[in-house]
Design a protein around this motif. Structure first.
Motif, PDB file in Angstrom:
ATOM      1  N   TYR A   6      17.704 -16.151  30.273  1.00  0.00           N
ATOM      2  CA  TYR A   6      18.032 -15.952  28.864  1.00  0.00           C
ATOM      3  C   TYR A   6      18.460 -17.269  28.244  1.00  0.00           C
ATOM      4  O   TYR A   6      18.938 -18.174  28.933  1.00  0.00           O
ATOM      5  N   ARG A   7      18.308 -17.355  26.936  1.00  0.00           N
ATOM      6  CA  ARG A   7      18.763 -18.518  26.169  1.00  0.00           C
ATOM      7  C   ARG A   7      19.595 -18.014  25.001  1.00  0.00           C
ATOM      8  O   ARG A   7      19.214 -17.076  24.308  1.00  0.00           O
ATOM      9  N   PHE A  15      21.048 -18.995  30.899  1.00  0.00           N
ATOM     10  CA  PHE A  15      21.677 -18.316  32.023  1.00  0.00           C
ATOM     11  C   PHE A  15      20.711 -17.293  32.591  1.00  0.00           C
ATOM     12  O   PHE A  15      19.684 -16.999  32.001  1.00  0.00           O
ATOM     13  N   GLU A  16      21.015 -16.784  33.770  1.00  0.00           N
ATOM     14  CA  GLU A  16      20.176 -15.798  34.453  1.00  0.00           C
ATOM     15  C   GLU A  16      20.951 -14.510  34.646  1.00  0.00           C
ATOM     16  O   GLU A  16      22.169 -14.526  34.794  1.00  0.00           O
ATOM     17  N   ARG A  17      20.215 -13.398  34.672  1.00  0.00           N
ATOM     18  CA  ARG A  17      20.805 -12.085  34.935  1.00  0.00           C
ATOM     19  C   ARG A  17      19.889 -11.308  35.865  1.00  0.00           C
ATOM     20  O   ARG A  17      18.668 -11.332  35.728  1.00  0.00           O
ATOM     21  N   LEU A  18      20.477 -10.594  36.786  1.00  0.00           N
ATOM     22  CA  LEU A  18      19.767  -9.701  37.690  1.00  0.00           C
ATOM     23  C   LEU A  18      19.869  -8.306  37.092  1.00  0.00           C
ATOM     24  O   LEU A  18      20.910  -7.652  37.202  1.00  0.00           O
ATOM     25  N   ILE A  19      18.806  -7.879  36.409  1.00  0.00           N
ATOM     26  CA  ILE A  19      18.818  -6.593  35.723  1.00  0.00           C
ATOM     27  C   ILE A  19      17.472  -5.903  35.877  1.00  0.00           C
ATOM     28  O   ILE A  19      16.483  -6.530  36.245  1.00  0.00           O
ATOM     29  N   SER A  20      17.423  -4.637  35.575  1.00  0.00           N
ATOM     30  CA  SER A  20      16.182  -3.877  35.691  1.00  0.00           C
ATOM     31  C   SER A  20      15.218  -4.266  34.578  1.00  0.00           C
ATOM     32  O   SER A  20      15.604  -4.795  33.539  1.00  0.00           O
ATOM     33  N   PHE A  21      13.948  -3.992  34.806  1.00  0.00           N
ATOM     34  CA  PHE A  21      12.902  -4.299  33.831  1.00  0.00           C
ATOM     35  C   PHE A  21      13.184  -3.623  32.494  1.00  0.00           C
ATOM     36  O   PHE A  21      12.997  -4.221  31.436  1.00  0.00           O
ATOM     37  N   SER A  22      13.653  -2.401  32.528  1.00  0.00           N
ATOM     38  CA  SER A  22      13.897  -1.657  31.291  1.00  0.00           C
ATOM     39  C   SER A  22      15.046  -2.243  30.472  1.00  0.00           C
ATOM     40  O   SER A  22      15.127  -2.022  29.273  1.00  0.00           O
ATOM     41  N   GLU A  23      15.937  -3.003  31.088  1.00  0.00           N
ATOM     42  CA  GLU A  23      17.087  -3.598  30.404  1.00  0.00           C
ATOM     43  C   GLU A  23      16.823  -5.020  29.923  1.00  0.00           C
ATOM     44  O   GLU A  23      17.625  -5.583  29.194  1.00  0.00           O
ATOM     45  N   PRO A  31      27.410 -16.237  28.838  1.00  0.00           N
ATOM     46  CA  PRO A  31      28.628 -16.526  29.601  1.00  0.00           C
ATOM     47  C   PRO A  31      29.415 -17.717  29.045  1.00  0.00           C
ATOM     48  O   PRO A  31      30.603 -17.845  29.315  1.00  0.00           O
ATOM     49  N   SER A  32      28.781 -18.567  28.238  1.00  0.00           N
ATOM     50  CA  SER A  32      29.468 -19.742  27.682  1.00  0.00           C
ATOM     51  C   SER A  32      30.238 -19.437  26.404  1.00  0.00           C
ATOM     52  O   SER A  32      31.397 -19.815  26.265  1.00  0.00           O
ATOM     53  N   CYS A  33      29.589 -18.753  25.452  1.00  0.00           N
ATOM     54  CA  CYS A  33      30.233 -18.534  24.150  1.00  0.00           C
ATOM     55  C   CYS A  33      30.406 -17.053  23.802  1.00  0.00           C
ATOM     56  O   CYS A  33      30.907 -16.727  22.738  1.00  0.00           O
ATOM     57  N   GLU A  34      29.967 -16.166  24.677  1.00  0.00           N
ATOM     58  CA  GLU A  34      30.090 -14.717  24.530  1.00  0.00           C
ATOM     59  C   GLU A  34      29.295 -14.146  23.347  1.00  0.00           C
ATOM     60  O   GLU A  34      29.570 -13.062  22.870  1.00  0.00           O
ATOM     61  N   SER A  35      28.305 -14.873  22.890  1.00  0.00           N
ATOM     62  CA  SER A  35      27.441 -14.405  21.821  1.00  0.00           C
ATOM     63  C   SER A  35      26.456 -13.369  22.354  1.00  0.00           C
ATOM     64  O   SER A  35      26.074 -13.399  23.524  1.00  0.00           O
TER      65      SER A  35
END
Length: 76
Positions: A6-7, A15-23, A31-35
């Motif tokens: 994600y950007r 950053f990266e996230r381990l999430i399901s395809f549907s999500e 994680p840096s600015c909570e946007s």
């Protein structure tokens, strides 16, 4: 589950996230600015050789151990 990149549109961080395809299409919290102004990025990867080549090659013996080269003490 796959890892998605994600950007953040606010701080330009990635950053990266381990999430399901549907999500994957849902905004993720930066994680840096909570946007929540984030977008999923297109990831790329490289592969060398054809799939049939890797199946025909014998496995090379590993010195000092199997899965980790013997460094962890697992006995392989």
């Amino acid at each position: 589950m796959p890892i998605y990149e994600y950007r953040c549109q606010d701080c330009q961080g990635s950053f990266e996230r381990l999430i399901s395809f549907s999500e994957r299409g849902r905004s993720q919290v930066c994680p840096s600015c909570e946007s929540l102004r984030t977008s999923v990025q297109v990831s790329s990867f490289a592969a060398v050789g054809a799939a049939s080549e890797s199946r025909s090659l014998p496995m090379a013996p590993q010195a000092g151990g199997g899965c980790c080269g013997g460094a962890c003490g697992c006995g392989h």
